[in-house]
Design a protein around this motif. Structure first.
Motif, PDB file in Angstrom:
ATOM      1  N   VAL A 146      -4.126  -0.071  10.986  1.00  0.00           N
ATOM      2  CA  VAL A 146      -3.508  -1.400  10.952  1.00  0.00           C
ATOM      3  C   VAL A 146      -4.525  -2.433  10.484  1.00  0.00           C
ATOM      4  O   VAL A 146      -4.240  -3.272   9.620  1.00  0.00           O
ATOM      5  CB  VAL A 146      -2.962  -1.791  12.352  1.00  0.00           C
ATOM      6  N   PHE A 147      -5.721  -2.354  11.026  1.00  0.00           N
ATOM      7  CA  PHE A 147      -6.769  -3.303  10.625  1.00  0.00           C
ATOM      8  C   PHE A 147      -7.167  -3.084   9.159  1.00  0.00           C
ATOM      9  O   PHE A 147      -7.393  -4.040   8.428  1.00  0.00           O
ATOM     10  CB  PHE A 147      -7.991  -3.168  11.544  1.00  0.00           C
ATOM     11  N   VAL A 155      -0.566 -10.608  18.858  1.00  0.00           N
ATOM     12  CA  VAL A 155      -1.414  -9.682  18.100  1.00  0.00           C
ATOM     13  C   VAL A 155      -1.221  -9.911  16.605  1.00  0.00           C
ATOM     14  O   VAL A 155      -2.202  -9.922  15.831  1.00  0.00           O
ATOM     15  CB  VAL A 155      -1.104  -8.215  18.490  1.00  0.00           C
ATOM     16  N   ILE A 156       0.014 -10.140  16.198  1.00  0.00           N
ATOM     17  CA  ILE A 156       0.267 -10.407  14.772  1.00  0.00           C
ATOM     18  C   ILE A 156      -0.461 -11.684  14.342  1.00  0.00           C
ATOM     19  O   ILE A 156      -1.088 -11.736  13.278  1.00  0.00           O
ATOM     20  CB  ILE A 156       1.788 -10.513  14.509  1.00  0.00           C
ATOM     21  N   GLU A 204       3.214  -6.907  10.287  1.00  0.00           N
ATOM     22  CA  GLU A 204       4.412  -6.356  10.946  1.00  0.00           C
ATOM     23  C   GLU A 204       4.686  -4.938  10.451  1.00  0.00           C
ATOM     24  O   GLU A 204       4.942  -4.018  11.238  1.00  0.00           O
ATOM     25  CB  GLU A 204       5.616  -7.271  10.661  1.00  0.00           C
ATOM     26  N   ALA A 205       4.605  -4.759   9.131  1.00  0.00           N
ATOM     27  CA  ALA A 205       4.861  -3.431   8.555  1.00  0.00           C
ATOM     28  C   ALA A 205       3.792  -2.431   9.000  1.00  0.00           C
ATOM     29  O   ALA A 205       4.096  -1.275   9.314  1.00  0.00           O
ATOM     30  CB  ALA A 205       4.882  -3.535   7.027  1.00  0.00           C
ATOM     31  N   SER A 206       2.539  -2.894   9.046  1.00  0.00           N
ATOM     32  CA  SER A 206       1.456  -1.995   9.476  1.00  0.00           C
ATOM     33  C   SER A 206       1.633  -1.583  10.936  1.00  0.00           C
ATOM     34  O   SER A 206       1.408  -0.420  11.293  1.00  0.00           O
ATOM     35  CB  SER A 206       0.103  -2.686   9.317  1.00  0.00           C
ATOM     36  N   LEU A 207       2.038  -2.549  11.766  1.00  0.00           N
ATOM     37  CA  LEU A 207       2.242  -2.229  13.183  1.00  0.00           C
ATOM     38  C   LEU A 207       3.434  -1.292  13.362  1.00  0.00           C
ATOM     39  O   LEU A 207       3.425  -0.407  14.225  1.00  0.00           O
ATOM     40  CB  LEU A 207       2.440  -3.513  13.989  1.00  0.00           C
ATOM     41  N   ALA A 220       2.150  -1.533  23.987  1.00  0.00           N
ATOM     42  CA  ALA A 220       2.045  -2.924  24.482  1.00  0.00           C
ATOM     43  C   ALA A 220       1.277  -3.799  23.493  1.00  0.00           C
ATOM     44  O   ALA A 220       1.030  -4.965  23.773  1.00  0.00           O
ATOM     45  CB  ALA A 220       1.339  -2.926  25.840  1.00  0.00           C
ATOM     46  N   TYR A 221       0.907  -3.223  22.337  1.00  0.00           N
ATOM     47  CA  TYR A 221       0.099  -3.996  21.384  1.00  0.00           C
ATOM     48  C   TYR A 221       0.939  -4.722  20.332  1.00  0.00           C
ATOM     49  O   TYR A 221       0.437  -5.584  19.627  1.00  0.00           O
ATOM     50  CB  TYR A 221      -0.903  -3.071  20.673  1.00  0.00           C
TER      51      TYR A 221
END
Lengths: 420, 321
Positions: free
Chosen positions: A389-390, A225-226, A401-404, A219-220
């Protein structure tokens, strides 16, 4: 070579065997498993605690243990930042503790590492914060007892904000602007911790998203979030963020030493802030990230679990019941005497006078209004995935987007293993 | 033979001790002595090296999450997972960058220190001790000093204080990967910690070079200084240099403590052992994937070491040179 062969008789073999046996004995001398001798009677229990930053905590835990007369309870106080690594590694060995503190995580249940405590909690279940019961429940069974709730939010110096003409931020954009206005040659505007990990979940919640939804699905991964990650990157590169501080976010030092004007921290440090800064201290939640989001507070905390694979499961459960369910005086002492925490027992929280007024009462209100509790389905591997991601997007400047997407792959692999 | 003949011809008066019974015990049996001295190490080697290696290979073919006694065989799935993991592959790149700098730099620095100390006419023992002392310091302790006192990001950190004198703003040495100042912190820590040890090795080798060589070279017209160093000293240090490079390379592969303590929970600057720690022993507790990575890393180290040995002639006898 021939000399060797000629000496290879029964006597030599015996000597060699004796030498090896002696070596084995020497090796066995090092088998310190952290348990003290019971003196031949009674049950020995070992409990693991991470090293709390507040003075007196270790002594308090040992005092409680010493007061228990049904078993000898030894405490291992584990210093360092990798408590979980040491705990998990030890749980695989014969030196595993009988009891340990940790956060509710479903893999502990699925791998059979923690015992079902439903029978001891059920009689007092209604006296607990319902969210604390939910966060420890899998398939109707309760697997841990919450010891303390630890709301985390921003602490700030009202005098510095007033001097800079800054109002308490209500959005992430305002927080970034405030950090810029509060930054001087000697004081940085904001401290979020050296690795920013503490604000990951609050940022997700404040963007109107969540880690997992009710069906245990991702759900993240949302536009909000982006957007939040991009704003955090702006903040990270602004020069207004305190980085590489000697002590991390959980310690009161950064704000108390005048290294920053605002600091993300936990309510546990409130007495230290008050002791150093007097009345010049205020609190506010993680502000909303998007228009559709809303402020959030992470209600962390620690819970007590019983090692299901230990040799003394029933004795350990009896100790947990005695200390964390029956001894209300100790529970209040643990929650309010060594830094401020919120007692998970409603009756104790209601009677804790130290939390009824002033700044502590404001902290309790933020906890009540904006609090988010641990999700038992959100495991360490998933936590690490969002930390990456951070690291990659906020600190390194990669594409969010790529990290997520990469995190999704890890989290889905975890979810598939846990829930099928 | 001659000894026997001599004894036969002129047997000396037997010493009192020779009347004693044949020697037994510690000095009487070479087999016993062999086991006495090698046995404990052999037992340790088997228990702490061979068994874990075998167990690790076995684990690498199983799904071993939160357990080291798994029962679900997954074949090469863990190997595929690790090779598909950018972080693990990236850690090999990190190691390459690290080794490419730290091996030649430590070699040059320790050799330079050895040459300097060797030339000293007084207080040689003092300076030798000064440069060697950091070797006795723990990597963890040194990392924490580097992180918290010298290279922290606040105004009272030593490094930031010094650059502040020149009007430069505070630098976040470890939190920010761009620019990668963290390499400066890591490399200086390791150089400080290990150069003294290798200096001692070079110093011993330097003192073993016969002075006649230098005298002969001087007679032949070699100029002292660079020419003598290049044509006499350096060739004479070949065997030591080869060993030092090998040790440095192995140490670089084993890099863990300073990376782990200086760069906790970053996605950059992770050498292979730190990456494997996070996979197998960190939050993920995936012993299957971690073991697969360890097996691959071991194979890589074996290949590189064999190649390096072949390239530099390590272990060759004089006759094969």
């Amino acid at each position: 070579m021939s000399a060797m062969s000629s000496n290879w008789d029964r006597r030599s073999l015996f000597k060699a065997a004796a030498g090896l046996a002696a070596a084995g004995t020497l090796a066995a001398c090092g088998s310190n498993n952290g348990r003290s001798d019971s003196g031949g009677s009674g049950t020995n229990l070992t409990q693991f605690f991470h090293a709390y930053g507040e003075a007196g905590t270790e002594q308090a835990i040992k005092k409680y243990a010493a007061a228990y007369d049904k078993a000898k309870v030894n405490t291992q106080w584990i210093t360092g930042s990798d408590f979980e690594s040491k705990l998990f590694a030890t749980l695989l060995t014969k030196n595993a503790p009988d009891l340990f503190e940790f956060h509710p995580q479903i893999q502990l249940v699925k791998s059979g590492q923690v015992a079902d405590l439903t029978d001891i909690i059920d009689p007092v279940k209604d006296d607990f914060n319902p969210a604390d019961i939910t966060s420890h429940t899998v398939d109707g069974k309760i697997y841990g007892v919450r010891m303390i709730d630890d709301p985390q939010f921003f602490f700030y110096r009202p005098s510095l904000l007033e001097k800079a003409g800054v109002k308490v931020p209500t959005t992430l954009d305002e927080l970034i602007e405030a950090a810029a206005k509060l930054t001087t040659s000697k004081v940085k505007g904001l401290f979020l911790g050296n690795d920013l990990h503490a604000v990951i979940n609050p940022m997700i919640w404040s963007a109107g998203a969540d880690t997992l939804d009710d069906k245990n699905q991702i759900a993240y991964h949302t536009d909000g979030v982006i957007e939040g990650i991009k704003k955090m990157r702006t903040l990270f590169t602004s020069g207004d963020l305190l980085l590489d501080a000697p002590a991390d976010y959980w310690d009161a030092s950064a704000l108390n030493q005048g290294l920053c004007a605002m600091q993300f921290c936990g309510m546990w440090a409130m007495p230290q802030f008050q002791q150093t800064l007097g009345d010049d201290i205020g609190v506010f939640p993680f502000p909303k990230v998007t228009d559709s989001g809303k402020p959030s507070v992470y209600n962390g905390g620690w819970s007590m679990f019983v090692n299901a694979k230990g040799e003394n499961v029933e004795a350990a459960k009896a100790y947990v019941k005695w200390l964390w369910l029956d001894q209300k005086t100790y529970q209040e002492d643990w929650a309010t005497s060594y830094g401020f925490h919120i007692p998970p027992r409603t009756s104790i929280a209601a009677s804790a006078t130290k939390l009824k007024s002033g700044l502590p009462a404001e902290g309790v209100k933020l906890f009540t209004d904006y609090g988010h509790f641990d999700n038992i389905g959100w495991t360490q591997a998933m936590i690490t995935a969002l930390e990456d991601v951070f690291a990659n997007s906020v600190r390194k400047g990669g594409d969010p987007e790529a990290s997520l997407d990469k995190a999704d792959k890890t989290v889905n692999r975890e979810l598939k293993k846990l829930f099928g | 033979m001659s000894t026997t003949t001599t004894r036969d011809l002129a047997r000396p008066a037997p010493a009192k001790a020779s009347k004693a019974k044949p020697r037994r015990g510690l000095r009487g049996s070479s087999t016993f002595n062999f086991w006495l001295f090698t046995g404990p190490f052999l037992v340790g080697l088997v228990i702490f090296v061979y068994v874990p290696i075998g167990w690790s290979i076995w684990l690498s073919f199983f799904e071993a999450r939160f357990t080291v006694t798994p029962d679900k065989f997954v074949g090469f799935e863990n190997y595929r997972f690790m090779l598909d993991d950018n972080d693990f592959v990236g850690s090999l790149g990190t190691f390459t960058v690290f080794a490419a700098f730290i091996v030649p730099t430590t070699w040059a620095l320790s050799l330079g220190l050895a040459l300097l100390v060797n030339r000293l006419r007084f207080m040689r023992a003092f300076f030798r001790s000064v440069f060697f002392l950091p070797t006795a310091c723990s990597y963890v302790a040194a990392s924490l000093i580097w992180k918290m006192s010298i290279f922290n990001g606040v105004r009272f950190g030593l490094a930031n204080t010094v650059i502040g004198w020149f009007g430069v703003d505070n630098i976040a040495w470890l939190a920010n990967p761009d620019p990668p100042w963290y390499w400066l912190v890591i490399l200086t820590a390791r150089l400080w910690l290990q150069s003294g040890f290798f200096m001692i090795l070079f110093l011993a080798a330097l003192q073993n070079i016969p002075s006649e060589l230098y005298e002969a070279a001087a007679i032949d017209g070699a100029k002292p200084g660079w020419q003598t160093f290049w044509y006499i000293t350096l060739p004479q240090l070949r065997a030591t240099s080869t060993a030092v490079v090998l040790l440095l390379l192995v140490a670089a592969y084993q890099a863990f403590d300073e990376f782990f303590n200086l760069l906790s929970k970053t996605t950059w600057g992770r050498p292979p052992l730190v990456e494997l720690y996070y996979t197998a022993l960190g939050q993920n507790q995936d012993y299957g994937a971690g073991s697969a990575g360890a097996v691959m890393l071991t194979l890589l180290i074996v290949i590189v070491t064999l190649f390096q040995g072949k390239l530099m002639g390590f272990g060759r006898g004089d006759e094969s040179k």
